[in-house]
Design a protein around this motif. Structure first.
Motif, short mmCIF file in Angstrom:
data_model
loop_
_atom_site.label_atom_id
_atom_site.label_comp_id
_atom_site.label_asym_id
_atom_site.label_seq_id
_atom_site.Cartn_x
_atom_site.Cartn_y
_atom_site.Cartn_z
N LEU A 406 -21.10 10.49 28.02
CA LEU A 406 -19.38 11.20 28.70
C LEU A 406 -19.44 12.57 28.49
CD1 LEU A 406 -17.54 8.04 27.99
CD2 LEU A 406 -18.97 8.79 30.49
N ASN A 407 -18.99 12.36 27.16
CA ASN A 407 -19.02 13.58 26.55
C ASN A 407 -20.02 15.20 27.71
OD1 ASN A 407 -16.47 13.84 25.06
ND2 ASN A 407 -18.73 13.24 23.30
N ALA A 408 -20.86 15.00 27.46
CA ALA A 408 -21.99 16.13 28.22
C ALA A 408 -21.71 16.16 30.11
CB ALA A 408 -23.72 15.16 28.27
N PHE A 409 -21.12 15.15 30.40
CA PHE A 409 -21.30 14.11 31.64
C PHE A 409 -19.43 15.29 32.31
CE2 PHE A 409 -23.32 10.94 32.92
CZ PHE A 409 -23.68 11.28 33.82
N ASP A 410 -19.30 15.50 31.17
CA ASP A 410 -17.20 16.28 31.39
C ASP A 410 -17.68 17.67 31.21
OD1 ASP A 410 -14.55 16.33 32.27
OD2 ASP A 410 -14.50 16.90 29.98
N VAL A 411 -18.92 18.48 30.13
CA VAL A 411 -19.16 19.83 30.56
C VAL A 411 -20.09 19.73 31.77
CG1 VAL A 411 -20.29 21.53 28.94
CG2 VAL A 411 -18.63 19.97 27.63
N THR A 412 -21.19 18.93 31.99
CA THR A 412 -21.47 19.44 32.47
C THR A 412 -20.89 19.46 34.54
OG1 THR A 412 -23.13 18.62 31.49
CG2 THR A 412 -23.87 19.03 34.56
N PHE A 413 -19.92 18.57 34.62
CA PHE A 413 -19.25 18.23 35.71
C PHE A 413 -17.77 18.80 35.86
CE2 PHE A 413 -22.87 15.36 35.96
CZ PHE A 413 -22.77 15.61 37.23
N ASP A 414 -17.72 19.98 35.04
CA ASP A 414 -17.06 20.52 35.66
C ASP A 414 -15.30 20.64 34.91
OD1 ASP A 414 -17.97 22.71 35.66
OD2 ASP A 414 -18.27 23.03 37.92
N GLY A 415 -15.26 18.92 33.46
CA GLY A 415 -14.04 18.51 33.27
C GLY A 415 -13.75 17.49 34.36
N ARG A 416 -15.02 17.07 35.08
CA ARG A 416 -14.13 15.66 36.21
C ARG A 416 -14.49 14.34 35.45
NH1 ARG A 416 -18.52 16.62 40.30
NH2 ARG A 416 -18.38 15.01 41.59
N VAL A 417 -14.97 13.88 34.39
CA VAL A 417 -14.56 12.81 33.99
C VAL A 417 -13.06 12.89 33.26
CG1 VAL A 417 -15.14 11.79 31.57
CG2 VAL A 417 -16.94 12.83 33.07
N SER A 418 -12.45 14.48 32.00
CA SER A 418 -11.01 13.74 32.12
C SER A 418 -10.62 13.85 32.42
CB SER A 418 -11.08 15.61 31.13
OG SER A 418 -12.07 15.81 30.35
N ALA A 419 -10.18 14.51 33.82
CA ALA A 419 -9.20 14.31 35.03
C ALA A 419 -9.12 12.72 35.13
CB ALA A 419 -9.76 14.89 36.27
N GLY A 420 -10.57 12.03 35.46
CA GLY A 420 -10.08 10.83 35.35
C GLY A 420 -9.28 9.87 34.74
N ARG A 421 -9.55 10.13 33.38
CA ARG A 421 -8.49 9.74 32.08
C ARG A 421 -7.66 10.28 32.26
NH1 ARG A 421 -13.38 12.58 28.07
NH2 ARG A 421 -14.83 10.39 27.67
N LYS A 422 -6.76 11.09 32.97
CA LYS A 422 -5.52 11.34 32.79
C LYS A 422 -4.29 10.04 33.53
CE LYS A 422 -6.23 16.38 32.40
NZ LYS A 422 -5.64 17.43 33.38
#
Length: 422
Positions: A406-422
């Protein structure tokens, strides 16, 4: 020194009390289960005491209290009733009131089974037992004769819950959605295979979430129109972004995803691609084929994968042209994960995450043989899905497995995983 009464008559713990009851029952030759067994007698006492308590609340005074209720309503004897429980048949006495306004909640009017028995039947069905097997099991273990028609009625009660589950709101972002199909036999005029599709997502917290189940249409269940409807449904339930969809080369699916979630990457499942390759080859060549294909899907880049695939084609195309054609046709959906680091590759290049769930579902499906209609098949699979890890014991293990990815996804996909956590 004289011991105090409290030290001499110390209260028994629950475990000690149960042990004494069991020991006494065995000494007296009393059965633990079955009709007139200890568990049945305890159930009778508990249920009857609870019903008396309900009537106390209804009338507003205790059983032995003088005065009666304010409106003149009083107790009016009891009526015998036989109920089915996990311990077998139990004869209980249900208290009545003179006005006939008392409506018990624990054992409602015309209710012949305690809720626990219904839960047991649904649980056994979820584990793959047929209605006949459940009926035989209850008769053998508990002495409770429950016809198959009653079992069917009980399990049909999950349909409302299934509809609510299928339409529940979803997260706004999913890093990965795995899509796979299970073939079931449905008797619709004649017995034929029909696909039931399942979408399993990894959430932004690293847990898994089965988003829904859909029955494929007759013959065109894998067309673009079908997949447009499925992914539009997910969007309408709240999904705004999907990073990657992993599937088994389902026809029409990439086009549908491109329309509904244009930023999503479609990735072919490598394990399925290998399995499909072996279908075209003699079994004796499987080890050599697997060895020569591994450098292709483990290549450090797409250009390196093309070089390794050219070497594979030179060696095997004359013998197995269908395998070369299979990989060539799947190349566009095969290569995306080659651009990512090993953490992402390790979790998206196969549908192992969904295969463990499918194994449980297939056991339930095989036990049925075939289904009378689509709804019966969906009900069976839904029950199997609901029985998976009900206590959430695998949640921590699943989260730990996905943390680095998930950390790798967040870096590779420009923070879209972090956006989903908000």
């Amino acid at each position: 020194m004289v011991e105090s009464p409290s030290s001499v008559l110390s209260p028994l713990s629950n475990d000690e009390l149960i042990a004494q009851l069991v020991a006494r029952a065995r000494a007296d030759g009393l059965k633990l289960t079955g009709q007139d067994g200890l568990l049945g007698q305890l159930t009778k006492r508990v249920v009857e005491s609870a019903l008396e308590g309900e009537l106390d609340d209804h009338l507003g005074y205790d059983r032995h209290e003088r005065g009666g209720s304010a409106d003149g309503n009083t107790r009016n004897g009891k009526r015998a009733k036989t109920i089915l429980t996990e311990t077998g048949r139990v004869e209980i006495d249900v208290p009545r009131d003179r006005n006939g306004s008392f409506a018990p909640r624990l054992v409602a009017k015309r209710q012949r089974r305690l809720t626990g028995l219904d839960d047991m039947i649904i649980s056994l069905s979820a584990k793959g037992l047929t209605h006949g097997e459940i009926s035989a099991h209850l008769a053998e273990i508990y002495g409770a004769e429950v016809p198959k028609s009653t079992i069917s009625t009980i399990t049909d009660r999950v349909l409302d819950g299934m509809a609510d589950w299928q339409n529940r709101p979803l997260d706004s972002v999913y890093p990965v959605i795995f899509v796979d199909a299970i073939n079931v036999k449905i008797r619709d005029g004649q017995v034929a295979n029909r696909p039931i599709y399942m979408a399993l997502a990894v959430t932004c917290e690293g847990t898994r979430d089965i988003l829904g189940l859909w029955a494929g249409d007759h013959g065109d269940g894998e067309g673009a129109k079908f997949w447009m409807r499925i992914f539009a449904e997910l969007r309408n339930r709240g999904v705004g972004d999907v990073l990657m969809v992993v599937c088994d080369g389902l026809k029409g699916l990439p086009d549908a995803i491109g329309q509904v979630f244009p930023q999503a990457v479609v990735q072919t499942c490598i394990v399925h691609l290998l399995r499909n390759s072996f279908r075209y080859a003699s079994k004796k060549d499987w080890p050599a084929l697997a060895k020569d294909l591994k450098p292709v899907y483990t290549a450090p880049s797409e250009s390196a994968a093309l070089d390794r695939f050219a070497e594979f084609s030179d060696k095997w195309e004359s013998r197995y042209p269908a395998i070369v054609r299979l990989w060539t046709n799947a190349w566009a959906e095969f290569t995306p994960f080659l651009a990512y680091d090993t953490e992402i590759r390790s979790v998206v290049c196969t549908t192992n995450a969904i295969e463990s769930i499918n194994a449980r579902i297939r056991r339930a499906v095989r036990a049925r043989g075939h289904f009378p209609n689509e709804q019966a098949a969906l009900k069976c699979i839904y029950l199997a899905v609901m029985s998976l890890d009900p206590a959430g014991t695998g949640r921590k293990r699943w989260t730990n497995r996905w943390l680095k990815a998930l950390n790798a996804f967040d870096v590779t996909f420009d923070g879209r995983v972090s956006a989903g956590r908000k």
